[in-house]
Write an enzyme that holds these catalytic residues in place. Sequence first.
Site, PDB file in Angstrom:
ATOM      1  N   THR A 178      36.298  45.967  35.928  1.00  0.00           N
ATOM      2  CA  THR A 178      36.676  44.697  35.308  1.00  0.00           C
ATOM      3  C   THR A 178      35.848  44.543  34.034  1.00  0.00           C
ATOM      4  OG1 THR A 178      37.288  43.630  37.369  1.00  0.00           O
ATOM      5  CG2 THR A 178      36.434  42.184  35.648  1.00  0.00           C
ATOM      6  N   GLY A 208      42.082  37.050  41.937  1.00  0.00           N
ATOM      7  CA  GLY A 208      40.630  37.126  42.125  1.00  0.00           C
ATOM      8  C   GLY A 208      39.916  36.034  41.355  1.00  0.00           C
ATOM      9  N   GLY A 230      32.919  41.990  40.400  1.00  0.00           N
ATOM     10  CA  GLY A 230      32.547  42.378  41.752  1.00  0.00           C
ATOM     11  C   GLY A 230      33.588  41.883  42.745  1.00  0.00           C
ATOM     12  N   GLY A 232      35.797  39.678  44.268  1.00  0.00           N
ATOM     13  CA  GLY A 232      36.335  38.419  43.765  1.00  0.00           C
ATOM     14  C   GLY A 232      36.344  37.289  44.775  1.00  0.00           C
TER      15      GLY A 232
HETATM   16  N1  ASP Z   1      36.213  40.518  40.372  1.00  0.00           N
HETATM   17  C1  ASP Z   1      37.427  41.300  40.244  1.00  0.00           C
HETATM   18  C2  ASP Z   1      38.433  40.789  41.236  1.00  0.00           C
HETATM   19  O1  ASP Z   1      38.068  40.515  42.353  1.00  0.00           O
HETATM   20  C3  ASP Z   1      37.210  42.766  40.471  1.00  0.00           C
HETATM   21  C4  ASP Z   1      35.993  43.347  39.792  1.00  0.00           C
HETATM   22  O2  ASP Z   1      35.269  42.660  39.119  1.00  0.00           O
HETATM   23  O3  ASP Z   1      35.759  44.540  39.940  1.00  0.00           O
HETATM   24  O4  ASP Z   1      39.587  40.692  40.905  1.00  0.00           O
END
Ligand code: ASP
Length: 313
Positions: A178, A208, A230, A232
């Site tokens: 992300t 997310g 991270g 979500g």
């Molecule tokens: N936070 C993002 C989500 O959950 C994924 C990520 O940050 O890797 O959609």
Amino acid sequence: MDKRPPPRPAILVHGGAWAIPDEEWPAHRAGVDRAVRAGWDVLRRGGEALDAIETVVRLLEDDPTYDAGVGSVLTRDGHVEMDAAAMDGRDLRVGAVACVRTVRNPIRLAREVMRSDHVLLVGDGAERFAREVGVETCDPAALVVDRERVRLETWRRDAATADPRDAFQHRPDGPRGTVGAVAVDRGGNLAAGGSTGGTPGKRSGRVGDTPIAGAGLWADNRVGAAACTGWGEGILRIGLARTAVGHLREAAAQDAAWLAVREMEDRVSGRAGVIVLSRDGSLGYAFNTPRMAVAFMDEELEEPFVIGPAPRG
Ligand code: ASP
């Protein structure tokens, strides 16, 4: 009279957390380095924080290394579904989109939503809006890369045997790319933004933290700005970005980042990373995932400061 020193422009960029493998590190570092330089160029010339954020996020969406735009992870039925948002610290305006499949740069569409009378548009309605306002759309297949086809196959194999309670936060091969940024410009305006394909193997329709103000991002000129990456669901439950900015009222940016991540870990067993910028341009970042790609630039640095293990070779 305000006795504070004049605002110091600064920008902080992340390219996702989790167990970014050694062989992918050079590309992750190079991408955030290039993006922070481009964002800094906007700020250095006196441009606005929001424009710097959009520049950074667009570049990273166009880079297939990251889980955003081209290169996004796939849903369990094999589609790209992207979320993005931007927030303006002047008046807490937010523009966000979720579950878009045909928009090449979801952050561009998020900015258009910010200019409309809405905060969040999803799915078909968001895509219709993209066509109405002339934001580029594309064949969904143009966003899919082989790396993600292979990852989905692995995910499907694992999912057949895994305990369904074993959520993404415990998986070492979890999402890893992300993108997000926070910036403060010469006018003292703060902005935050982010873009993602979400988590690999997610259900279609899952949203997310990335497009949700307070969770994935927050910007308030009176205090500071934060952007997250991270797991979500954990970030959403604790409202990680707003928690981090809230800590800035009492703590320095680095402490605020750690306090927020610890709180998330304690309350919801979350795994994530956060970048934080205070209104005076001081920065912080913290993560409880194995790795996180972060780059920072301000007037005192000649070259961007890129955080993470050096590339091998
Ligand atoms: N936070 C993002 C989500 O959950 C994924 C990520 O940050 O890797 O959609």
